[in-house]
Design an enzyme around this catalytic site. Structure first.
Site, PDB file in Angstrom:
ATOM      1  CD  GLU A  92      -3.605  -3.201   2.988  1.00  0.00           C
ATOM      2  OE1 GLU A  92      -3.615  -2.252   2.564  1.00  0.00           O
ATOM      3  OE2 GLU A  92      -3.547  -4.265   3.709  1.00  0.00           O
ATOM      4  CG  ASP A 123      -1.058   4.266   3.093  1.00  0.00           C
ATOM      5  OD1 ASP A 123      -0.871   4.940   1.445  1.00  0.00           O
ATOM      6  OD2 ASP A 123      -2.103   4.647   3.471  1.00  0.00           O
ATOM      7  CG  ASP A 137      -2.068   0.731   1.120  1.00  0.00           C
ATOM      8  OD1 ASP A 137      -2.167   1.901   0.320  1.00  0.00           O
ATOM      9  OD2 ASP A 137      -3.262   0.340   1.220  1.00  0.00           O
ATOM     10  CB  SER A 167      -6.310  -2.404   1.200  1.00  0.00           C
ATOM     11  OG  SER A 167      -5.502  -1.484   0.969  1.00  0.00           O
ATOM     12  CG  HIS A 196      -7.528   0.197   6.206  1.00  0.00           C
ATOM     13  ND1 HIS A 196      -6.204   0.563   5.694  1.00  0.00           N
ATOM     14  CD2 HIS A 196      -7.574   1.772   6.978  1.00  0.00           C
ATOM     15  CE1 HIS A 196      -6.471   2.267   5.621  1.00  0.00           C
ATOM     16  NE2 HIS A 196      -6.781   2.687   6.128  1.00  0.00           N
ATOM     17  CB  SER A 234      -6.456   2.513  -0.091  1.00  0.00           C
ATOM     18  OG  SER A 234      -5.291   2.794  -0.199  1.00  0.00           O
TER      19      SER A 234
END
Length: 507
Positions: free
Chosen positions: A337, A342, A68, A183, A181, A118
């Site tokens: 992920e 990020d 990410d 993603s 979250h 995202s």
């Protein structure tokens, strides 16, 4: 220590493995000042490309790795960061997935914004449809915050997780963020706002929408995911209850979704297990349990540089997920992920961002040690970029996280090699001149790197992101394409979904 050196050698593949061996065979010395060094290196790389056969087998398994916020700049800086930790100059090295034979570029914009978040990007690379910023698992016909249209369901989109389940494959999610979250949510949820992770986040008035945590436990796709590992435990507990580590829940509806998840899995005939700490997780009997929910933190999992002994690493979670899913006779789809790259960039904490990228690369390498690459397609990519730049004409060997060694700014003040276009690192001196960085402690993992435009939180960047692929049909991922192409190409290789597949093409 031996394990660390082995990992580093795997990361520096072109140097530790291929590079040294070809020099040994040719009788030449590894010396960048020698023209033969570059000729031998280029000829070896060319020969590997020419000799690379196309793998057109059906992909029984698929692992999609998502860094990410992992921009190309982040990759370049992480090579140096990792290399310099072990005595190399750094620029000449490769991260594990950078040695993959096929590489492409994906365009990341949303339907309504030129720079992606995202949520819209997750909908693209997991469900195959470009969407509006802030929305998850919905087409661009749904505007952010439109709960009524979300509930109608006609604009919902599903993708790789759903297609794999319908094909009888095992499915899993691994993340270092909350499992609700943006993603990971794009793999199983449909939400008009990515922030609706628990019912407490929903609008107080108007149409009631199912929150993302609820969709993971009760949703058609979410409830059938075999392995879910990450953070975000608070979204599954009521506010009136404390979890097993003493943290209070966040839900207002009174539901204990973890208990509900266990009960539902048993009804579906699975052997489920909930874990919340590393020790229990690492001792998990993968032969006994075929469905695992691991929530290791009330919020995001801690940064690797701040993690304790009871926090599993991304590599450990990835390995355990593969071990569980590998028992599926029809194969599996696993989404992994590295989400805290990020969050570190948003804080302009470059050291943490690079370290999280290094951990992400370790997870890819850990996965490669467990799978048969002849029948497993591995795709590594990012959802969007960030505004970090890498500049300054420094000499080789200069600390990537320090000052440049060229004092050539027009104001005669030093500057860092890594900077951000915007973010919380913006500083003015008392005389309203550029802040003098000379006394700053760049070794502090929480140091906020300089930014041009003052903002409380750094933004994403809009340039393309890299895609790396290895395994069956990996050559489909070369070139430049829209981000939503990725799941269609993966589905083709794995013979899942309703679109064109390799199995149809061979009939």
């Amino acid at each position: 220590m031996a394990r660390l050196l082995t990992v580093v050698c795997l990361f520096v593949l072109s140097c530790c493995v291929s590079g040294r061996s070809i020099y040994k065979n040719s009788g030449q010395k590894f010396d960048e000042k020698n023209k033969d060094h570059w000729n031998i290196q280029a000829q070896w790389f060319l020969s590997t490309k020419v000799a690379m056969p196309l793998n057109t087998k059906r992909a029984k398994n698929v692992i999609m790795f998502l860094g990410d916020g992992m921009s190309i700049t982040t990759l370049a800086a992480t090579r140096v960061y990792l290399g310099q930790r072990y005595g190399h100059l750094g620029e000449e090295l490769k991260l594990s997935f950078e040695a993959f034979p096929y590489t492409g570029l994906a365009k990341t914009y949303c339907v309504d914004h030129n720079v992606a978040d995202s949520a819209c990007s997750g909908t693209a690379y997991l469900a195959g449809v470009k969407a509006n910023s802030g929305t998850v698992g919905l087409s661009a016909a749904v505007k952010r915050g439109d709960c009524k249209t979300q509930q109608e369901g006609i604009h919902s989109v599903t993708g790789l997780m759903d297609w794999a389940q319908k094909a009888g494959k095992g499915t899993g999610i691994v993340t270092t963020t909350r499992v609700t979250h943006a993603s990971p949510a794009a793999a199983y949820a449909h939400s008009a706002d990515r922030k609706w992770e628990a019912d407490s986040d929903l609008p107080k008035k108007g149409t009631h929408c199912d929150d993302i945590a609820m969709q993971l436990v009760r949703g058609r796709v979410g409830s059938h995911i075999d392995v879910v590992l990450g953070g975000g435990r608070r979204n599954f507990f009521p506010k009136t209850q404390r979890d097993m580590e003493g943290y209070r829940g966040y839900r207002s509806d009174g539901y204990d979704l973890i208990r509900e998840w266990l009960m539902k899995k048993e009804i579906l005939g699975s052997s489920p297990k909930f874990v919340y700490n590393r020790q229990t997780f690492m001792n998990l009997d993968t032969e006994r349990y075929n469905s695992v929910l691991g929530l290791f933190s009330p919020d995001h999992m801690p940064y690797h540089l701040e993690a304790g002994l009871d926090d599993p690493t991304l590599s450990e979670m990835t390995q355990k997920a593969i071990q569980i899913l590998s028992k599926k006779k029809n194969g599996y789809f696993l989404f992994v992920e590295g989400g805290r790259i990020d969050t570190a960039h948003h804080e302009t904490k470059a050291r943490k961002a690079l370290d999280e990228t290094a951990e992400f690369a370790k997870a890819v390498e850990a996965a490669l040690r467990l799978v048969n690459i002849e029948e497993t397609l591995v795709v590594v990519t990012s959802d969007h970029s960030h505004t970090m730049t890498y500049s300054g004409y420094s000499k080789r060997g200069t600390d990537i996280l320090g000052l440049t060694n060229k004092m050539n700014a027009s104001d005669h003040l030093p500057y860092t090699t890594l900077n951000y276009a915007n973010g919380p690192g913006h500083k003015y001196d008392v005389n309203n001149t550029r802040y003098n960085l000379i006394m700053d402690d760049f070794s502090n993992s929480n140091y906020t790197y300089p930014s041009l435009v003052p903002m409380g939180r750094e933004t994403h960047g809009g340039e393309d992101v890299a895609v790396f692929a290895r395994g069956p049909w990996a050559h489909l991922f070369t070139g430049n394409y829209e981000q939503n192409y990725l799941p269609h190409a993966i589905a083709y290789a794995a013979c899942i979904g309703s679109g064109l597949t390799a199995c149809q093409a061979k009939l």
